[in-house]
Scaffold this active site. Structure first.
Site, PDB file in Angstrom:
ATOM      1  N   GLU A  29     -33.344  10.863  17.507  1.00  9.74           N
ATOM      2  CA  GLU A  29     -32.318  10.000  18.084  1.00  9.74           C
ATOM      3  C   GLU A  29     -32.712   9.765  19.535  1.00  9.74           C
ATOM      4  O   GLU A  29     -33.115  10.704  20.220  1.00  9.74           O
ATOM      5  CB  GLU A  29     -30.923  10.669  18.088  1.00  9.74           C
ATOM      6  N   GLU A  51     -29.682  19.689  14.126  1.00  7.33           N
ATOM      7  CA  GLU A  51     -28.866  20.234  15.208  1.00  7.33           C
ATOM      8  C   GLU A  51     -28.167  21.537  14.835  1.00  7.33           C
ATOM      9  O   GLU A  51     -27.054  21.793  15.264  1.00  7.33           O
ATOM     10  CB  GLU A  51     -27.820  19.198  15.651  1.00  7.33           C
TER      11      GLU A  51
END
Ligand SMILES: *[C@@H]1O[C@H](CO)[C@@H](O)[C@H](O)[C@H]1NC(C)=O
Ligand SMILES: *[C@@H]1O[C@H](CO)[C@@H](O)[C@H](O)[C@H]1NC(C)=O
Ligand SMILES: *[C@@H]1O[C@H](CO)[C@@H](O)[C@H](O)[C@H]1NC(C)=O
Length: 447
Positions: free
Chosen positions: A262, A161
């Site tokens: 995720e 991220e």
């Protein structure tokens, strides 16, 4: 680690019976997973990630669950009960011994996807140049050296991220690409097993495809081995409502394995995990190789399926059983699942409002880190070391910030991991300096 391996070798010599502490090279391990075409393979069998994200204590806690044998063995019992085959760990202490937890995972048939960064040793999104330095790379390489020896290390994330939808975060993309390249070079020059390396992207639709294409463009040495992204769009809906049909279409013929690092939207509860059934169906398996449910333990952001009490005991909630049922009911497709047989690159993304990265410019590795390529990285600094972000190499390969621009220390965002630590729906506020960043070096021309 070397000491630990040596000690375990001595212990193995002393006793005729193989023990769990035998050096990893001497144990009868799981078959290492490899990449071929756009899929993962365990020997001749296609391998799908049917796993969970494992971060007991939450990200802010920044502890290593695989350095604590009581913790890992407690939870591995639950992993076996669930029937998963992969865990992802977000940070490890590269000064600690991991033989026992990695062996216990191995014995349970479980592979590890590992983030090589941690809050103190990571690329700083706001000021990536100075944080891409020798001190940082030493920590990354120490982690790679330690975990490449375990056959059940499935993959490394070179970044998590780092690039999001806020202004200028695409400027950190070249550093993720550089770290990916450096890790691959390190494993190669140290004759380690070539553990697949890739990037885990935030759940950001505006630049997801550009990020994916960028990580898979240019010469082979700077291309990732796979791509992963986080996705919170299912929310007890279905394949079309969630937009997953478009995500299959958009990534068809991507050329590398893709998985969800995720998933597990909690807008509608209890989650029934229909997305897992979709991932395991032939509607998706030609493009996707499964994914990781976010997450095992209930933390502040409330995504977990077990709670860990102050007495350290684990209690399951109803979603634990629902996920277990999904794992039992939704077998992976047989055969190749429609995987493509060839791996290939993508064209580098062209300039767009959300993507202004010149793909020809990948920062050159700081020259002081070159020594690790032959001598090895040595002992890792662990999670509590002095950190790397203010340890810029002077006058070497890091990017520079133009004079007169905002202060390089003026950021409130201290790392990529700090962003992910806040949970999937909560990207850390990025204090963009507005500084124009230019590269002082023009190594590794891609085109
Ligand atoms: C981190 O998690 C561990 C294990 O759950 C716990 O013992 C410890 O107190 C936590 N530390 C912090 C700072 O939250
Ligand atoms: C698919 O790609 C198109 C064109 O690049 C883009 O507009 C759209 O948002 C993408 N859809 C998804 C679900 O990623
Ligand atoms: C990218 O950088 C290279 C090397 O400096 C330069 O030649 C090229 O013109 C740049 N491309 C763009 C689109 O700015």
């Amino acid at each position: 680690m070397k000491t630990a391996v040596l000690l375990s070798a001595l212990a193995a010599l002393a006793s005729a019976t193989p023990t769990v502490k035998e050096p990893p090279s001497k144990r009868s391990d799981l078959t290492a997973v490899t990449v071929s075409g756009n899929a993962f393979w365990q020997g001749d069998t296609r391998f799908y990630l049917r796993g969970i994200d494992y971060q007991p204590g939450g990200a802010a806690n920044n502890t290593d669950p695989l350095a604590d044998t009581t913790v890992c063995k407690r939870d591995i019992a639950k992993f076996k009960d669930l029937g998963i085959n992969v865990i992802r760990v977000y940070a490890v202490d590269n000064s600690a011994d991991h033989d026992e937890c990695m062996s216990a995972l191995n014995d349970a048939g479980i592979y590890l996807v590992l983030d090589v960064n941690n809050p103190s040793y990571s690329i700083n999104r706001a000021e990536p140049g100075p944080s891409y330095n020798t001190v940082y790379l030493q920590s990354v390489f120490a982690t790679v050296e330690m975990f490449a020896q375990y056959k059940n290390t499935l993959a490394f994330f070179s970044g998590n991220e780092v690039i999001n939808d806020e202004e200028d975060t695409d400027k950190s993309a070249p550093y993720v690409k550089a770290v990916t390249r450096d890790m691959k070079n390190y494993m190669n020059s140290r004759s380690l097993r070539a553990v697949p390396v890739g990037y885990s992207a935030a759940d950001v639709s505006s630049n997801r495809k550009q990020t994916a294409d960028y990580m898979n463009c240019g010469s082979d040495d700077v291309r990732s081995d796979f791509f992963a992204f986080n996705d919170y769009s299912w929310c007890n809906s279905d394949f079309e409502t969630s937009g997953w049909d478009a995500k299959v279409k958009n990534f068809t013929d991507y050329g590398l394995p893709i998985f969800l690092s995720e998933y597990g939207c909690i807008k509608s509860r209890p989650r029934k995990f229909g997305e897992f059934g979709a991932l395991m169906s032939t509607k998706m398996s030609g493009v996707y190789s499964g994914g990781l449910l976010y997450e095992y333990s209930i933390e502040e952001n409330d995504y977990g399926i077990v709670s860990i009490g102050s007495d350290k005991k684990v209690t399951t909630i109803s979603e634990y059983n629902l996920f277990k049922t999904a794992l039992a009911n939704d077998a992976a497709p047989t055969g190749d699942g429609g995987a493509a047989s060839t791996t290939h690159s993508q064209d580098c993304p062209t300039s767009a409002a959300t993507w202004q990265v010149n793909a020809s410019l990948v920062p050159e590795m700081p020259s002081a880190a070159q020594k690790y390529m032959t001598a090895g990285a040595g002992d890792g600094p662990g999670l509590d070391g002095d950190g790397s972000q203010d340890k810029a190499d002077s006058g070497t390969a890091s990017a520079s910030v133009t004079a007169g621009s905002a202060s390089p220390t003026g950021s409130s965002d201290d790392s990529d991991n700090a962003a992910s630590t806040l949970g999937p729906m909560n990207l850390a506020p990025l204090c963009v300096t507005g500084a124009a960043i230019f590269f002082t070096l023009f190594g590794a021309l891609l085109l």
